[in-house]
Design a protein around this motif. Structure first.
Motif, PDB file in Angstrom:
ATOM      1  N   PRO A 155      -1.645  13.877   1.231  1.00  9.18           N
ATOM      2  CA  PRO A 155      -2.323  13.021  -0.007  1.00  9.18           C
ATOM      3  C   PRO A 155      -4.167  14.138   0.478  1.00  9.18           C
ATOM      4  O   PRO A 155      -4.194  13.723   1.768  1.00  9.18           O
ATOM      5  CB  PRO A 155      -2.451  11.761   0.139  1.00  9.18           C
ATOM      6  CG  PRO A 155      -1.519  11.663   1.929  1.00  9.18           C
ATOM      7  CD  PRO A 155      -0.751  12.840   1.742  1.00  9.18           C
ATOM      8  N   ASP A 193      -6.295  11.230  -4.059  1.00 11.26           N
ATOM      9  CA  ASP A 193      -5.515  10.399  -4.152  1.00 11.26           C
ATOM     10  C   ASP A 193      -5.728   9.535  -3.142  1.00 11.26           C
ATOM     11  O   ASP A 193      -6.118   8.718  -3.619  1.00 11.26           O
ATOM     12  CB  ASP A 193      -4.613  11.526  -3.500  1.00 11.26           C
ATOM     13  CG  ASP A 193      -3.621  12.843  -4.075  1.00 11.26           C
ATOM     14  OD1 ASP A 193      -3.930  12.506  -5.205  1.00 11.26           O
ATOM     15  OD2 ASP A 193      -3.947  13.247  -3.020  1.00 11.26           O
ATOM     16  N   ARG A 194      -6.482   9.626  -2.006  1.00 11.98           N
ATOM     17  CA  ARG A 194      -7.172   7.900  -2.169  1.00 11.98           C
ATOM     18  C   ARG A 194      -7.205   7.107  -2.586  1.00 11.98           C
ATOM     19  O   ARG A 194      -8.047   5.715  -3.175  1.00 11.98           O
ATOM     20  CB  ARG A 194      -7.084   7.917  -0.326  1.00 11.98           C
ATOM     21  CG  ARG A 194      -5.880   8.166   0.823  1.00 11.98           C
ATOM     22  CD  ARG A 194      -7.044   8.585   2.937  1.00 11.98           C
ATOM     23  NE  ARG A 194      -7.599   9.906   2.288  1.00 11.98           N
ATOM     24  CZ  ARG A 194      -6.819  10.648   2.545  1.00 11.98           C
ATOM     25  NH1 ARG A 194      -5.757  11.012   3.011  1.00 11.98           N
ATOM     26  NH2 ARG A 194      -7.517  12.147   3.117  1.00 11.98           N
ATOM     27  N   GLU A 195      -8.859   7.777  -3.142  1.00  6.84           N
ATOM     28  CA  GLU A 195      -9.636   6.977  -4.252  1.00  6.84           C
ATOM     29  C   GLU A 195      -9.361   6.287  -5.186  1.00  6.84           C
ATOM     30  O   GLU A 195      -9.837   5.305  -5.473  1.00  6.84           O
ATOM     31  CB  GLU A 195     -10.801   8.001  -4.761  1.00  6.84           C
ATOM     32  CG  GLU A 195     -11.277   8.264  -3.762  1.00  6.84           C
ATOM     33  CD  GLU A 195     -12.126   9.173  -4.282  1.00  6.84           C
ATOM     34  OE1 GLU A 195     -13.425   9.756  -3.153  1.00  6.84           O
ATOM     35  OE2 GLU A 195     -12.641  10.114  -5.174  1.00  6.84           O
ATOM     36  N   ALA A 203       1.150   3.959  -2.608  1.00  6.72           N
ATOM     37  CA  ALA A 203       0.687   5.409  -2.805  1.00  6.72           C
ATOM     38  C   ALA A 203       1.746   6.306  -3.484  1.00  6.72           C
ATOM     39  O   ALA A 203       1.640   7.567  -3.563  1.00  6.72           O
ATOM     40  CB  ALA A 203       0.194   5.577  -1.162  1.00  6.72           C
ATOM     41  N   LYS A 247      -8.425  13.196  -0.243  1.00  7.33           N
ATOM     42  CA  LYS A 247      -9.484  12.613  -0.607  1.00  7.33           C
ATOM     43  C   LYS A 247      -8.919  11.642  -2.118  1.00  7.33           C
ATOM     44  O   LYS A 247      -9.628  10.559  -1.883  1.00  7.33           O
ATOM     45  CB  LYS A 247     -10.792  13.182  -0.247  1.00  7.33           C
ATOM     46  CG  LYS A 247     -11.955  11.643  -0.886  1.00  7.33           C
ATOM     47  CD  LYS A 247     -12.635  12.452   0.372  1.00  7.33           C
ATOM     48  CE  LYS A 247     -14.376  11.767   0.275  1.00  7.33           C
ATOM     49  NZ  LYS A 247     -14.716  12.483  -1.445  1.00  7.33           N
ATOM     50  N   GLU A 262       1.510  -1.117   0.020  1.00  4.09           N
ATOM     51  CA  GLU A 262      -0.001  -0.388   0.110  1.00  4.09           C
ATOM     52  C   GLU A 262       1.161   1.293  -0.306  1.00  4.09           C
ATOM     53  O   GLU A 262       1.079   1.934  -0.669  1.00  4.09           O
ATOM     54  CB  GLU A 262      -1.336  -0.376   1.059  1.00  4.09           C
ATOM     55  CG  GLU A 262      -2.462   1.365   0.394  1.00  4.09           C
ATOM     56  CD  GLU A 262      -3.270   0.707   2.282  1.00  4.09           C
ATOM     57  OE1 GLU A 262      -2.516   0.419   3.559  1.00  4.09           O
ATOM     58  OE2 GLU A 262      -3.750   0.919   2.766  1.00  4.09           O
TER      59      GLU A 262
END
Lengths: 250, 314
Positions: free
Chosen positions: A108, A112-114, A97, A110, A93
């Motif tokens: 990061p 980026d996390r998606e 990332a 939201k 992960e």
């Protein structure tokens, strides 16, 4: 479009690329094929500024490689080098990332996390998120690296022999995915392939290289025949066409 | 992710600091606190400078065996000090009593480390064994040059250089505390500002370039920070062979992560606990029978050998 204009390159005193002129079409899968030592990887690494070209110009759309800011190019073009030795203690992960770094520079959000979650799912890495790179198989590691490049979300993706370490199922699904990225998302994929059959089956455009020079190029159907195999690879492999597809007997 | 472990480390550090300040204290508390406080501050500065410089060096070289000390950074600083004594010939040259001398040494040191280690690190593929050998050769070279210079000095000057050539945690140059704090503080701010870039740089040259980092610029910036941190730490306590390696290896074991925001803090806390706690034990409880450097170098040296053996096997 990637345009390479009059680029030559020396490695350890010998010239590995001779005055290369090449245009790589946008929104397509382009395969670079040729015998070992033809300069395919070197050309790819020059386009991705991993090495500096001494002569000539390389343009990625309106950006000139080596002149524009490295971070700007990182949001336009990503490269997966051959056998990248990457920090073995990172988790899958964490590695994926990193693909978002050029966009958020360490903070990061939201979106980026998606993107990271999307890449993890697409490359079938969800069961492995917390595993470290030194505890997964070669194929899983390769998928994680590909997911990182995918999360980088660039118009251009350069892949140097990404099928190394992948079995036939993983190879086919990766090539199909690259094809889909080109057709549905207008991404441009440039891929160095060792197995000419994969190039014939999945590439829209094939560029041959030999001895540091660009050879004939075109699509599989018109380009690949016994004469090409002889001229570029210096082997007399027989080429078959079955059902509109091209196969090189090995 | 590692928040709880960092809190535990912080508690350990505070406990060792309290122990250092209070154990065996008699008489006037005001004097004791001021006297020990200065030494405690110096120990903390040295601890954080050494742990940070080691983390930075391991990041730009992508390995966990090499440290600035092993590569000869602090021997280089002592050599520069010896050259200062030799050239200016002051009988009472105390390494860094004056700001100008300190500044000159710092600039020389940063320049020299950029020249020497910059050329080494910016090669296409510097491999580990070659780096270790280069470090050994440089360390011996710097030491021999210093010995040569020292032979040509008069006995008073000689003793000054001699004192600064060995690690000493019980006898710290507290006179330079203010300037040391300012310089180390500035370097730490620089390192902290780079923390996300350091994460990327630690992935290796090609991956870092792909993510848009200028590896050459980052490496040179980090080398400047290392030069500053090592100079100040060495000026305060002398060369410390294996302390950095020891504490950063422990930090990797306690908080295994690639994120420098965690790693820098964890290494600094462990380094502080080791130095302050170790010094409290040896100075107050065991009455200075064994200097702390001997203990740290023994443990760190063994660890270095183990790591090299493991690295060779792979």
């Amino acid at each position: 479009m990637i345009s390479v204009m009059g680029v030559s390159h020396d490695l350890g005193g010998s010239t590995v690329l001779h005055d290369i002129d090449l245009e790589i079409p946008k929104g397509k899968v382009t395969a670079l094929i040729g015998p070992n030592g033809a300069g395919k990887s070197t050309l790819l690494s020059l386009i991705a500024r991993l090495a500096r070209h001494r002569t000539g110009r390389i343009m990625v759309d309106e950006l000139e490689v080596g002149v524009c800011a490295s971070n700007t190019l990182a949001r336009r073009l990503a490269i997966l080098p051959q056998s990248s030795e990457i920090a073995p203690r990172l988790t899958i992960e964490e590695l994926v990332a990193f693909g978002r770094y050029p966009h958020h520079l360490g903070r990061p959000g939201k979106h980026d996390r998606e993107k990271i979650a999307e890449a993890m799912t697409l490359f079938d890495l969800d069961p492995l998120t917390q595993r470290t790179l030194d505890t997964v198989s070669g194929g899983q590691r390769q998928r994680a690296l590909l997911a990182m490049i995918f999360a980088q979300d660039t118009d251009y993706m350069l892949l140097d022999e990404p099928l190394n370490n992948l079995d036939i199922a993983a190879s086919r699904s990766l090539m199909a995915l690259l094809q889909r990225l080109a057709r549905e998302h207008a991404r441009t994929v440039v891929i160095v392939l060792h197995d000419i059959n994969y190039a014939c089956a999945y590439a829209d455009h094939i560029v041959t290289m030999k001895g540091g020079k660009i050879g004939p190029q075109g699509d599989a159907e018109t380009l690949v025949d016994g004469k090409l195999m002889h001229e570029v690879f210096e082997t007399d492999a027989v080429v078959h066409r079955i059902g509109g597809r091209t196969f090189v007997a090995v | 992710m590692h928040r709880r472990r960092l809190i535990v480390l912080a508690v350990l550090f505070v406990a060792s600091a309290v122990a250092y300040m209070t154990i065996g204290a008699r008489g006037n508390w005001g004097f004791v606190l001021e006297f020990r406080g200065a030494k405690l501050a110096a120990l903390c500065l040295v601890a954080v400078a050494l742990s940070t410089s080691t983390v930075l060096f391991q990041t730009i070289t992508q390995n966990r065996i090499l440290t600035p000390s092993i590569m000869g950074f602090d021997e280089l600083f002592v050599l520069i000090v010896a050259m200062g004594v030799f050239v200016f010939g002051m009988t009472d040259y105390l390494v860094v009593t004056s700001w100008i001398q300190f500044g000159v040494s710092l600039v020389l040191m940063t320049g020299a480390s950029l020249l020497l280690f910059g050329t080494l690190l910016l090669q296409e593929r510097p491999d580990l064994m070659r780096m270790i050998l280069t470090g050994l050769v440089l360390t011996v070279l710097f030491r021999s040059l210093r010995t040569l210079l020292v032979r040509m000095l008069d006995p008073n000057e000689f003793s000054v250089v001699q004192v600064s050539s060995y690690a000493r945690f019980h006898q710290i140059e507290t006179g330079l505390l203010a300037i040391a704090a300012v310089t180390i503080g500035a370097a730490l701010v620089g390192a902290w500002a780079m923390r996300h870039r350091l994460d990327v740089l630690s992935l290796g040259r090609e991956a870092a370039i792909n993510l848009g980092e200028d590896v050459r610029r980052g490496t040179l910036q980090v080398l400047v920070l290392i030069g500053i941190l090592v100079s100040v730490a060495t000026a305060l306590v002398g060369p410390t062979a294996f302390l950095g390696l020891l504490v950063v290896s422990i930090a990797h074991a306690v908080t295994p992560t690639g994120r420098h925001a965690v790693l820098l803090v964890s290494a600094a806390l462990i380094s502080g606990t080791t130095l302050v706690g170790g010094q409290a034990l040896l100075e107050r409880v065991f009455g200075l029978v064994t200097p702390l450097t001997v203990v740290i170098d023994l443990a760190g040296g063994v660890l270095f050998l183990v790591l090299v053996m493991k690295g060779l096997k792979r």
